[in-house]
Design a protein around this motif. Sequence first.
Motif, mmCIF file in Angstrom:
data_model
loop_
_atom_site.group_PDB
_atom_site.id
_atom_site.type_symbol
_atom_site.label_atom_id
_atom_site.label_comp_id
_atom_site.label_asym_id
_atom_site.label_seq_id
_atom_site.Cartn_x
_atom_site.Cartn_y
_atom_site.Cartn_z
ATOM 1 N N VAL A 171 62.446 34.526 43.012
ATOM 2 C CA VAL A 171 61.721 35.687 42.499
ATOM 3 C C VAL A 171 60.222 35.425 42.586
ATOM 4 C CG1 VAL A 171 61.302 37.113 40.470
ATOM 5 C CG2 VAL A 171 63.613 36.306 40.978
ATOM 6 N N GLY A 172 59.496 36.367 43.213
ATOM 7 C CA GLY A 172 58.054 36.254 43.314
ATOM 8 C C GLY A 172 57.562 35.263 44.337
ATOM 9 N N SER A 173 58.420 34.835 45.247
ATOM 10 C CA SER A 173 57.991 33.831 46.223
ATOM 11 C C SER A 173 56.960 34.394 47.204
ATOM 12 C CB SER A 173 59.210 33.310 46.995
ATOM 13 O OG SER A 173 59.885 34.378 47.656
ATOM 14 N N ARG A 174 56.883 35.719 47.335
ATOM 15 C CA ARG A 174 55.922 36.318 48.263
ATOM 16 C C ARG A 174 54.552 36.532 47.638
ATOM 17 N NH1 ARG A 174 59.496 40.946 51.460
ATOM 18 N NH2 ARG A 174 61.248 39.567 52.017
ATOM 19 N N TRP A 175 54.395 36.215 46.379
ATOM 20 C CA TRP A 175 53.118 36.435 45.691
ATOM 21 C C TRP A 175 52.493 35.098 45.326
ATOM 22 C CZ3 TRP A 175 51.134 41.120 45.901
ATOM 23 C CH2 TRP A 175 51.995 42.212 46.048
ATOM 24 N N ASP A 176 51.197 35.139 45.142
ATOM 25 C CA ASP A 176 50.456 33.932 44.794
ATOM 26 C C ASP A 176 50.951 33.392 43.439
ATOM 27 O OD1 ASP A 176 48.150 32.318 43.565
ATOM 28 O OD2 ASP A 176 47.425 32.677 45.620
ATOM 29 N N PRO A 177 51.140 32.071 43.279
ATOM 30 C CA PRO A 177 51.612 31.532 41.992
ATOM 31 C C PRO A 177 50.713 31.884 40.823
ATOM 32 C CG PRO A 177 51.798 29.885 43.728
ATOM 33 C CD PRO A 177 51.052 31.037 44.314
ATOM 34 N N ARG A 178 49.406 32.115 41.110
ATOM 35 C CA ARG A 178 48.505 32.476 40.015
ATOM 36 C C ARG A 178 48.864 33.835 39.428
ATOM 37 N NH1 ARG A 178 42.890 31.436 43.103
ATOM 38 N NH2 ARG A 178 44.229 32.151 44.818
ATOM 39 N N VAL A 179 49.382 34.742 40.274
ATOM 40 C CA VAL A 179 49.799 36.059 39.784
ATOM 41 C C VAL A 179 51.020 35.907 38.873
ATOM 42 C CG1 VAL A 179 50.643 38.328 40.468
ATOM 43 C CG2 VAL A 179 48.851 37.216 41.813
ATOM 44 N N LEU A 180 51.981 35.086 39.299
ATOM 45 C CA LEU A 180 53.175 34.881 38.476
ATOM 46 C C LEU A 180 52.821 34.229 37.146
ATOM 47 C CD1 LEU A 180 55.626 33.582 41.230
ATOM 48 C CD2 LEU A 180 55.188 35.935 40.523
ATOM 49 N N HIS A 181 51.934 33.234 37.195
ATOM 50 C CA HIS A 181 51.542 32.564 35.955
ATOM 51 C C HIS A 181 50.809 33.522 35.021
ATOM 52 C CE1 HIS A 181 50.428 29.297 33.298
ATOM 53 N NE2 HIS A 181 49.165 29.669 33.387
ATOM 54 N N ALA A 182 49.936 34.378 35.580
ATOM 55 C CA ALA A 182 49.208 35.343 34.750
ATOM 56 C C ALA A 182 50.173 36.343 34.113
ATOM 57 C CB ALA A 182 48.161 36.062 35.590
ATOM 58 N N ILE A 183 51.211 36.762 34.836
ATOM 59 C CA ILE A 183 52.185 37.687 34.255
ATOM 60 C C ILE A 183 52.928 37.005 33.105
ATOM 61 C CG2 ILE A 183 54.295 38.974 34.732
ATOM 62 C CD1 ILE A 183 53.286 39.456 37.538
ATOM 63 N N GLN A 184 53.318 35.751 33.281
ATOM 64 C CA GLN A 184 54.019 35.040 32.205
ATOM 65 C C GLN A 184 53.145 34.903 30.964
ATOM 66 O OE1 GLN A 184 55.099 31.411 34.227
ATOM 67 N NE2 GLN A 184 57.163 32.155 34.700
ATOM 68 N N GLN A 185 51.854 34.592 31.163
ATOM 69 C CA GLN A 185 50.963 34.459 30.018
ATOM 70 C C GLN A 185 50.724 35.803 29.331
ATOM 71 O OE1 GLN A 185 49.745 31.559 28.793
ATOM 72 N NE2 GLN A 185 50.952 30.464 30.331
ATOM 73 N N ALA A 186 50.565 36.859 30.115
ATOM 74 C CA ALA A 186 50.259 38.174 29.538
ATOM 75 C C ALA A 186 51.469 38.797 28.872
ATOM 76 C CB ALA A 186 49.721 39.101 30.631
ATOM 77 N N ALA A 187 52.672 38.401 29.274
ATOM 78 C CA ALA A 187 53.882 39.020 28.727
ATOM 79 C C ALA A 187 54.312 38.402 27.411
ATOM 80 C CB ALA A 187 55.034 38.901 29.733
ATOM 81 N N ARG A 188 53.652 37.358 26.957
ATOM 82 C CA ARG A 188 54.045 36.740 25.688
ATOM 83 C C ARG A 188 53.793 37.696 24.527
ATOM 84 N NH1 ARG A 188 51.601 30.636 26.566
ATOM 85 N NH2 ARG A 188 53.310 29.881 27.900
ATOM 86 N N PRO A 189 54.637 37.668 23.501
ATOM 87 C CA PRO A 189 54.455 38.590 22.369
ATOM 88 C C PRO A 189 53.130 38.345 21.671
ATOM 89 C CG PRO A 189 56.632 37.576 22.333
ATOM 90 C CD PRO A 189 55.843 36.850 23.373
#
Length: 857
Positions: free
Chosen positions: A161-179
């Motif tokens: 999942v998300g292998s086509r996107w930059d890892p920084r984008v995935l990491h930013a989504i994980q950080q922003a999605a935290r409650p």
Amino acid sequence: MWPDRLVVGDRVRFDGRACTVTELYGRRLTLSDAFGDVEQVDAAALLLSDGFTMLDQRHPPHTGSGALSGGAAVRARWWLPHIVEVLTGLPPDAPSDARPRPGFDPVRNTLAEREAAKAEELTAQGVAGASARTIRRKRQRYEAEGLPGLVDGRAQRREAVGSRWDPRVLHAIQQAARPGVDGRSRSVEAVRRRVIARLEVDVQRGELMLPSRSSFHRLYTEMQAAGLLGDARRWPGRQVAVDSTLLAPLPGHYIPGGSLQLTFAVDVDTRVLLTAIVHSHARKLDGTVLLGRIWMPPDLRELWPAGGPAAASRVSRAQGLAPLIRPEALLVDGSLGRNVRGLAETCRHHGIHILQGRSASPWERGLIERLGARLSALFAQYLCSAVGDAARAAGWPVDMVQDLLNTWIQTTWIRDDLLPPKSESGAADKSGAAMRRYAGLVARAGWIGTPPSPADYLKLLHLGHRQVRSTGLYVRGRRYDAAALDAVKSAAQPDKSPSHQARWDPYDMQRVWVNTSGQCWLGIPVAPTAPPHPSPPEPDDTRTTSTSPPRSVTRRPHALAALAGPEPGPLPQPPGHDAPNPVRVAYHARLPLHTPDVRAIIQRAEQLVVLNRYATGARHGLLVHGEAGTGKTTVLKELARRHSAFPSSAWPVAETPGGREVIQTVYIQLPPASTPRTLLRELAREIGLPLRARGTYSELAQRLAQGLRTTDTCLVLVDDVHHLYSPPGSPSSAAGLVAYLCDQTSATFVCAGCSTPPLHFRETRERLLPVRLSTTPSKGSWHHIIAQAEEALRLRRHEPGTLPGMAGHLHEITGGAIARLGYLLRSGAIRAIYDGTESITPSLLDDLSAPWRPLPR
């Protein structure tokens, strides 16, 4: 077949109807039948209900990269019993009396032979690709990864999942999605806005490109389904941490193997405390029973083995139900793993993976350590309250402390949120108590783990065979009786009672289970009062038969118990300044305070114990005398405490034959107007030796000498010897009696009395070496004693240097008597804790009343 979990969409038979599980919240399931009727039922009550059957079992929703689904999951579960049989010799659902088949016995066949036998068996059944190499590979992956290791790797080979996107984008989504700090989840648009703001600088530099709005929504949905966002990676039972911590010091407590250990198991994702066990550091835990306590909630342990509709009805009416958590992996600390026997084999048999403590993230390890420290401190505070008075009076026995711990967990820990959780970012998580977190994660996951079946749970308990007599049955010295045993009692023959299987939890001895008919297990509670045991005690556990000789028993005389407190032992380790008030009060009540003369006498007495133990000629003792308050009784107390606590390390002690009672230290305090015959009777009473009422003086002395030799007594402490006198015209003398006992036994006599040695003791100078204690002068060691006492204080606002500055004033009001100084400092420290000043001041000491001072005006 007993299900390992209940999933939304499962079809079950309940109350004679086919129902579908439509909703889950905590332990409550919502069932809907074909007519649209809806009913809520407890998960445990559903499993125990009459006629319960799984009609159609759905696979649980995807809970992470390691979850099982589809045909690959079905194939993995098909392999599971075969691999478990190779490892243990028996499949997971084997009955209790089953024996390994030929070729699969771990005792007779090596692991390679068992793998070859399984490969031959599956090949004969037409299973393709079931070679010995395949069996070995699957067995190794199962030992390393558990059930997910049996999944065919080809079924999981897909684009990440998300292998086509930059890892920084995935990491930013994980950080922003935290409650947020309020515990609420964020919408996808709110997450997108936070990601844009976080990566704005990198986008302006042209280093990366953000997905469009529709692509972002699609990527967010894929990451959420894969368990890469927020709580989707968390579910009850994902990881259960098992750790151990020291229990905070208890007043007047000593354990020969070290301080009490508190081993606990907590679910990492919900912070639910599953079980806790109190034990000494020197004794290993039973891993099989530990897993049973982790897996079975406390409110079901009493009802589960018997099962049936009656138990289901009681469960459905119960309030404050504990969470149902089926562990998938145990996170075990490395040092604790060496102190738990049988845990790895039992977990492997039930498909539970064991991870080392270093596998946890730093945030999880910090959470476990904080929870252990909080658990230890709060439980110690609970023990120091009025609830623990009975255990304190009994000397803090481990079984009584364990009973209090079981009660405290069910009444306090599960109800209250005792450890406010924090998120991985450090922000406060106000999502509620542990029960609400558990219910929320169960509802989000869409499934709930089930406890072991009644038959599997009984296999996790200790097994033994016991006879049912007219008074009940006995397990580990306790009597168990109930009306359910009346039929067994009436059928038993007076001269020969058959043995019945019995199961029990060694860490909760309030109830045992007895199999009297071969099928039904009866729960028998402990009897309120236990009459004398009608026969010699039976072994505690018949799983292993021990042929070692019986060990000697150490008993504490009554007077020594009164002298040294509930249990003689070393002073507790100094607590921290932030320790609970009851712990600090208990510490200051025993504040160590010894003069150089007292320490020198104690050291001299220790040397005499060693010399007399192996002497071939005359033996010697000590006669401590001096004015009141100079530390004579302190010498006896310290000798009793040290010699009773460290018989094998402080002084060498000869080996004692097995089965013989050992009384290493005897303490007596002579009443006024005591005669040598009184001395004989007091010593005999303390070692439990019956003496004839009309025996002659020489017969009593001989019997006492023989008793001291039999009990292997090394130290005899006699206080207030100035009360001892020989009646005029009596042929008996105290000096002659002491000389005779010194010659006939290896015990060292230490006597203490006021003023100069009594006239009848002056002739014992050849046996009892006189040592005088006097008051401490105002210069020299007096300042050193006060400085040491101030360093030992655990008061939160006490200014260093206050007591040394009062040295002259303290010497004036105490007269240099160390007992008076100890009384003032201990009383002052306790009052400072109670009134909240947390400091010893001159005004506080002057305000204290003392026996040698007039009452303050």
